[in-house]
Scaffold this motif. Structure first.
Motif, PDB file in Angstrom:
ATOM      1  N   CYS A 253      19.381  12.912  59.442  1.00 22.79           N
ATOM      2  CA  CYS A 253      19.269  13.655  61.211  1.00 22.79           C
ATOM      3  C   CYS A 253      18.315  13.798  61.945  1.00 22.79           C
ATOM      4  CB  CYS A 253      19.183  15.493  60.255  1.00 22.79           C
ATOM      5  SG  CYS A 253      17.437  15.434  58.499  1.00 22.79           S
ATOM      6  N   ARG A 254      16.736  12.692  61.224  1.00 25.67           N
ATOM      7  CA  ARG A 254      15.940  12.130  62.056  1.00 25.67           C
ATOM      8  C   ARG A 254      15.422  11.131  61.331  1.00 25.67           C
ATOM      9  NH1 ARG A 254      10.892  16.494  61.557  1.00 25.67           N
ATOM     10  NH2 ARG A 254      11.665  17.139  58.556  1.00 25.67           N
TER      11      ARG A 254
ATOM     12  N   TYR B 268      24.017   1.139  45.564  1.00 24.58           N
ATOM     13  CA  TYR B 268      24.193   2.505  45.293  1.00 24.58           C
ATOM     14  C   TYR B 268      24.011   2.645  46.658  1.00 24.58           C
ATOM     15  CZ  TYR B 268      23.173   4.358  40.920  1.00 24.58           C
ATOM     16  OH  TYR B 268      22.840   4.403  38.948  1.00 24.58           O
ATOM     17  N   VAL B 269      24.940   3.494  47.359  1.00 22.36           N
ATOM     18  CA  VAL B 269      25.063   3.571  48.479  1.00 22.36           C
ATOM     19  C   VAL B 269      23.896   5.056  49.276  1.00 22.36           C
ATOM     20  CG1 VAL B 269      26.493   4.294  51.145  1.00 22.36           C
ATOM     21  CG2 VAL B 269      26.644   2.683  49.315  1.00 22.36           C
ATOM     22  N   ARG B 270      24.133   6.112  48.456  1.00 25.53           N
ATOM     23  CA  ARG B 270      23.172   6.923  48.806  1.00 25.53           C
ATOM     24  C   ARG B 270      22.896   7.296  47.523  1.00 25.53           C
ATOM     25  NH1 ARG B 270      27.627  12.322  50.095  1.00 25.53           N
ATOM     26  NH2 ARG B 270      28.726  12.129  48.455  1.00 25.53           N
ATOM     27  N   ILE B 271      21.728   8.825  47.172  1.00 26.14           N
ATOM     28  CA  ILE B 271      20.962   8.963  46.049  1.00 26.14           C
ATOM     29  C   ILE B 271      20.463  10.397  46.459  1.00 26.14           C
ATOM     30  CG2 ILE B 271      18.569   7.963  46.274  1.00 26.14           C
ATOM     31  CD1 ILE B 271      19.077   7.495  43.294  1.00 26.14           C
TER      32      ILE B 271
ATOM     33  N   GLY C 255       7.683  12.428  58.240  1.00 26.67           N
ATOM     34  CA  GLY C 255       8.856  12.823  59.313  1.00 26.67           C
ATOM     35  C   GLY C 255      10.605  13.326  57.963  1.00 26.67           C
ATOM     36  N   GLY C 256      10.352  13.029  56.876  1.00 27.94           N
ATOM     37  CA  GLY C 256      11.452  13.296  56.180  1.00 27.94           C
ATOM     38  C   GLY C 256      12.655  12.381  56.381  1.00 27.94           C
TER      39      GLY C 256
ATOM     40  N   GLY D 141      23.131  18.275  52.186  1.00 33.45           N
ATOM     41  CA  GLY D 141      24.436  17.843  51.098  1.00 33.45           C
ATOM     42  C   GLY D 141      24.664  16.447  51.111  1.00 33.45           C
ATOM     43  N   TYR D 142      24.797  15.322  51.631  1.00 32.21           N
ATOM     44  CA  TYR D 142      24.184  14.266  51.474  1.00 32.21           C
ATOM     45  C   TYR D 142      23.638  13.749  50.300  1.00 32.21           C
ATOM     46  CZ  TYR D 142      25.404   9.306  53.174  1.00 32.21           C
ATOM     47  OH  TYR D 142      25.587   8.093  52.718  1.00 32.21           O
ATOM     48  N   GLY D 143      21.620  12.991  51.120  1.00 27.61           N
ATOM     49  CA  GLY D 143      21.189  13.220  49.968  1.00 27.61           C
ATOM     50  C   GLY D 143      20.244  12.086  50.887  1.00 27.61           C
ATOM     51  N   TYR D 144      20.049  11.048  50.398  1.00 31.01           N
ATOM     52  CA  TYR D 144      18.986   9.533  51.138  1.00 31.01           C
ATOM     53  C   TYR D 144      20.210   8.854  51.365  1.00 31.01           C
ATOM     54  CZ  TYR D 144      15.168  12.576  50.059  1.00 31.01           C
ATOM     55  OH  TYR D 144      14.600  13.331  50.285  1.00 31.01           O
ATOM     56  N   ASN D 145      20.091   8.013  52.003  1.00 36.15           N
ATOM     57  CA  ASN D 145      20.921   6.747  52.780  1.00 36.15           C
ATOM     58  C   ASN D 145      20.174   6.104  51.627  1.00 36.15           C
ATOM     59  OD1 ASN D 145      20.944   3.589  53.866  1.00 36.15           O
ATOM     60  ND2 ASN D 145      23.237   5.236  54.014  1.00 36.15           N
TER      61      ASN D 145
END
Length: 230
Positions: free
Chosen positions: A9-10, A47-50, A74-75, A80-84
């Motif tokens: 998102c940023r 893993y793709v996201r977590i 910065g985050g 709803g997705y988590g981290y790539n």
């Protein structure tokens, strides 16, 4: 390294959204390499996201701590997705400076110096080992990890030409402080110090990482004898 930034998102683009580096605690900084290592392992496992919760369970941290650490820069997550995983690993690599190579030299090519350069992949850690020096005439001219060991008397000349930014110190403790002053005069800005001497460099902008292997082993002794191992 292949990764997509679409899920973010940023990113680290707006200075006003990022905490001043001077306000980031040392404990946060020391956790970054661990995040990077864990994310690399997750990436290798497919893993793709977590989520922060899943990552916290694997690392033994709280999800809140992980989010707070990342917010210092910065985050990186998306609600709803988590981290790539791949993208987050790349961003942490940039924060750690692993996306560029800092030229570094080694002073002291005895057993410890040789072990360090033989077993550490400097380039994967953001450094390019470009020179090695010693005062021992028997070592000068020998090769270590593809680099010819040079006389320490030639350091000024070498630094003027090659302009290294960092140095690994594997020299006798009684030579550490004087050598550091000399290297600072040559433009060295950072030291990985194995001399058992806690360098207290008063020069502004100089970074020192003191490494005491004996302290680590003594800490292990405490943990065993305090019953922690049980």
């Amino acid at each position: 390294m292949q990764c997509s930034f679409a899920v973010f998102c940023r990113l680290l683009k707006k200075k006003e959204h990022i905490m001043s580096k001077s306000l980031i605690s040392n404990s946060v900084i020391r956790r970054l390499p661990r995040y990077y290592r864990f994310l690399g392992e997750l990436e290798n496992c497919g893993y793709v996201r977590i989520s922060s919760r899943e990552l916290s369970e694997k690392m033994g941290l709280t999800a809140s701590q992980i989010r707070q650490d990342f917010n210092c820069f910065g985050g990186f997550g998306q609600q709803g997705y988590g981290y790539n995983v791949s993208a987050l690993k790349l961003e942490i690599a940039k924060i750690l400076g692993l996306d560029r190579l800092t030229p570094i030299i080694l002073l002291g090519t005895g057993n410890l110096g040789r072990a360090i350069v033989s077993h550490i992949d400097f380039r994967s850690k953001g450094f390019d080992l470009i020179g090695a020096f010693d005062t021992d005439e028997d070592k000068i001219g020998q090769e270590i990890s593809g680099i010819i060991i040079e006389d320490s008397a030639l350091i000024e000349e070498f630094c003027a030409e090659k302009k290294p930014d960092a140095a690994i110190l594997c020299i006798p403790v009684n030579a550490a402080e004087k050598t550091v002053e000399r290297l600072i005069g040559c433009g060295i800005k950072a030291f990985w110090n194995f001399t058992h001497y806690d360098l207290r460099v008063s020069h502004e902008g100089i970074a020192v990482e003191n490494v005491h292997l004996g302290d680590s082993l003594t800490t292990l002794s405490y943990r065993i004898n305090s019953g922690e191992a049980e």
